[in-house]
Design a protein around this motif. Structure first.
Motif, short mmCIF file in Angstrom:
data_model
loop_
_atom_site.label_atom_id
_atom_site.label_comp_id
_atom_site.label_asym_id
_atom_site.label_seq_id
_atom_site.Cartn_x
_atom_site.Cartn_y
_atom_site.Cartn_z
N GLU A 10 133.92 -19.56 -10.54
CA GLU A 10 134.19 -20.98 -10.70
C GLU A 10 134.26 -21.69 -9.35
N GLU A 11 135.28 -22.55 -9.13
CA GLU A 11 135.29 -23.41 -7.95
C GLU A 11 135.47 -22.67 -6.64
N LEU A 12 135.84 -21.39 -6.69
CA LEU A 12 135.93 -20.62 -5.45
C LEU A 12 134.57 -20.52 -4.75
N ASN A 13 133.52 -20.65 -5.52
CA ASN A 13 132.17 -20.60 -4.93
C ASN A 13 131.91 -21.75 -3.96
N ASP A 14 132.66 -22.84 -4.12
CA ASP A 14 132.45 -23.99 -3.24
C ASP A 14 132.77 -23.66 -1.78
N PHE A 15 133.56 -22.63 -1.55
CA PHE A 15 133.93 -22.25 -0.19
C PHE A 15 132.91 -21.30 0.45
N LEU A 16 131.94 -20.84 -0.32
CA LEU A 16 130.99 -19.84 0.15
C LEU A 16 129.66 -20.48 0.56
N PRO A 17 128.91 -19.81 1.45
CA PRO A 17 127.55 -20.29 1.72
C PRO A 17 126.69 -20.16 0.47
N ALA A 18 125.64 -20.94 0.40
CA ALA A 18 124.82 -21.04 -0.82
C ALA A 18 124.29 -19.69 -1.29
N ASP A 19 123.93 -18.80 -0.37
CA ASP A 19 123.32 -17.53 -0.78
C ASP A 19 124.33 -16.53 -1.34
N ARG A 20 125.64 -16.87 -1.34
CA ARG A 20 126.66 -15.97 -1.88
C ARG A 20 127.34 -16.54 -3.12
N ARG A 21 126.93 -17.70 -3.57
CA ARG A 21 127.59 -18.34 -4.70
C ARG A 21 127.12 -17.77 -6.03
N ARG A 22 128.08 -17.53 -6.93
CA ARG A 22 127.82 -17.13 -8.32
C ARG A 22 126.97 -15.88 -8.43
N ARG A 23 127.18 -14.96 -7.51
CA ARG A 23 126.46 -13.69 -7.56
C ARG A 23 127.27 -12.65 -6.81
N GLU A 24 127.00 -11.39 -7.10
CA GLU A 24 127.59 -10.31 -6.33
C GLU A 24 126.91 -10.22 -4.97
N PHE A 25 127.70 -9.86 -3.96
CA PHE A 25 127.11 -9.62 -2.64
C PHE A 25 127.93 -8.54 -1.91
N ALA A 26 127.25 -7.80 -1.10
CA ALA A 26 127.89 -6.73 -0.34
C ALA A 26 128.38 -7.28 1.00
N CYS A 27 129.48 -6.71 1.48
CA CYS A 27 130.06 -7.19 2.74
C CYS A 27 130.69 -6.01 3.48
N ALA A 28 130.44 -5.95 4.79
CA ALA A 28 131.08 -4.93 5.62
C ALA A 28 132.53 -5.32 5.87
N CYS A 29 133.44 -4.36 5.76
CA CYS A 29 134.87 -4.61 5.90
C CYS A 29 135.45 -3.67 6.96
N PRO A 30 136.16 -4.20 7.96
CA PRO A 30 136.76 -3.33 8.97
C PRO A 30 137.73 -2.33 8.35
N ASP A 31 137.88 -1.19 8.95
CA ASP A 31 138.84 -0.20 8.47
C ASP A 31 140.24 -0.82 8.44
N GLY A 32 140.93 -0.63 7.32
CA GLY A 32 142.29 -1.16 7.19
C GLY A 32 142.36 -2.59 6.73
N ALA A 33 141.22 -3.25 6.57
CA ALA A 33 141.23 -4.65 6.12
C ALA A 33 141.81 -4.74 4.71
N THR A 34 142.66 -5.74 4.49
CA THR A 34 143.25 -5.95 3.16
C THR A 34 142.39 -6.91 2.35
N VAL A 35 142.70 -6.98 1.06
CA VAL A 35 142.01 -7.92 0.18
C VAL A 35 142.17 -9.34 0.70
N LYS A 36 143.40 -9.73 1.07
CA LYS A 36 143.65 -11.10 1.58
C LYS A 36 142.81 -11.36 2.83
#
Length: 249
Positions: A10-36
């Motif tokens: 829903e409206e959370l997509n408004d904060f994302l770049p166009a190529d990541r809206r309303r779709r799954e996307f993969a993202c690299a996450c640093p070791d120990g990174a939290t969900v927040k």
């Protein structure tokens, strides 16, 4: 470095770049990174998030992200009680009290007109707003994404609209405000509750022509402002009526 799959709704997509809206996307996450940490690194303030499902299970913001995790991130659910599923905060905030940032004075006045307890001072800095929100349980209203990322703020709304009337309509829709509105019950100047003022007392405090034309008056005991149902009242009522009718549709 871990790699996780994200999907925002829903409206959370408004904060994302166009190529990541309303779709799954993969993202690299640093070791120990939290969900927040990762949600905000992707541009979404944590105050806009109400439910996080990690591989189908509800989790909180502090959960560390592991390689291969799949996260679905949802905004507030105002017409559906999901409290049994919530993990991101102790419970949804349903006592509707607000604190508005320095750029939202027009919206603050309209919320007070609608009957909502809304603190506003154009001298408030971001730190003061965050402290007020945390200590008084107020929802932060702002167009500043960085303000909403402050850890001590648990509830906030990013306003997408730019004009006060449009911002009010946005809040009524997002937070289902129509059922809680109590129009003309708060002082537009100082936010304190109004009380009925007997006409004989009002005549001593209003212009003679106003006293002749009106029978009902409201008074603020904090700043001594007196209100009556003149042309300004009628224009404000016209603004509110479509928003209040939405609750009956």
């Amino acid at each position: 470095m871990n790699r996780a799959i994200f999907r925002f709704y829903e409206e959370l997509n408004d904060f994302l770049p166009a190529d990541r809206r309303r779709r799954e996307f993969a993202c690299a996450c640093p070791d120990g990174a939290t969900v927040k940490h990762m949600i905000e690194a992707l541009g979404v303030p944590h105050t806009e998030v109400e439910l996080i499902l990690l591989d189908g299970e509800s989790v909180n913001f502090d959960r560390a992200i592991l390689d291969g995790d799949r996260l679905a991130v949802y905004p507030m659910f105002e017409r559906l009680d999901i409290s049994p599923l919530l993990r991101v905060r102790a419970c949804p905030l349903r006592v509707l009290r607000f604190v508005a940032d320095a750029h939202l004075g027009g919206l603050a006045a309209l919320l007070r007109m609608s009957g909502f307890d809304t603190l506003y001072e154009n001298a408030f800095d971001d730190g003061e707003i965050a402290e007020i929100s945390a200590h008084q349980g107020r929802i932060v209203l702002t167009r500043d994404r960085e303000l909403l990322k402050r850890r001590i703020i648990s509830h906030g709304c990013y306003l997408h609209a730019r004009k006060p009337r449009e911002q009010l309509a946005e809040l009524f829709e997002r937070l289902d405000l129509a059922r809680s509105a109590r129009p003309f019950s708060r002082c537009l100047r100082c936010n304190h509750p109004l009380r009925e003022l007997p006409a004989e007392q009002a005549r001593l405090r209003v212009p003679p022509k106003v006293a002749e034309r009106h029978a009902r008056f409201l008074s603020c005991d904090h700043c001594d402002q007196v209100f009556w149902q003149g042309s300004h009242w009628r224009s404000m009522r016209a603004l509110l009526e479509p928003l209040l009718r939405a609750d009956c549709s």
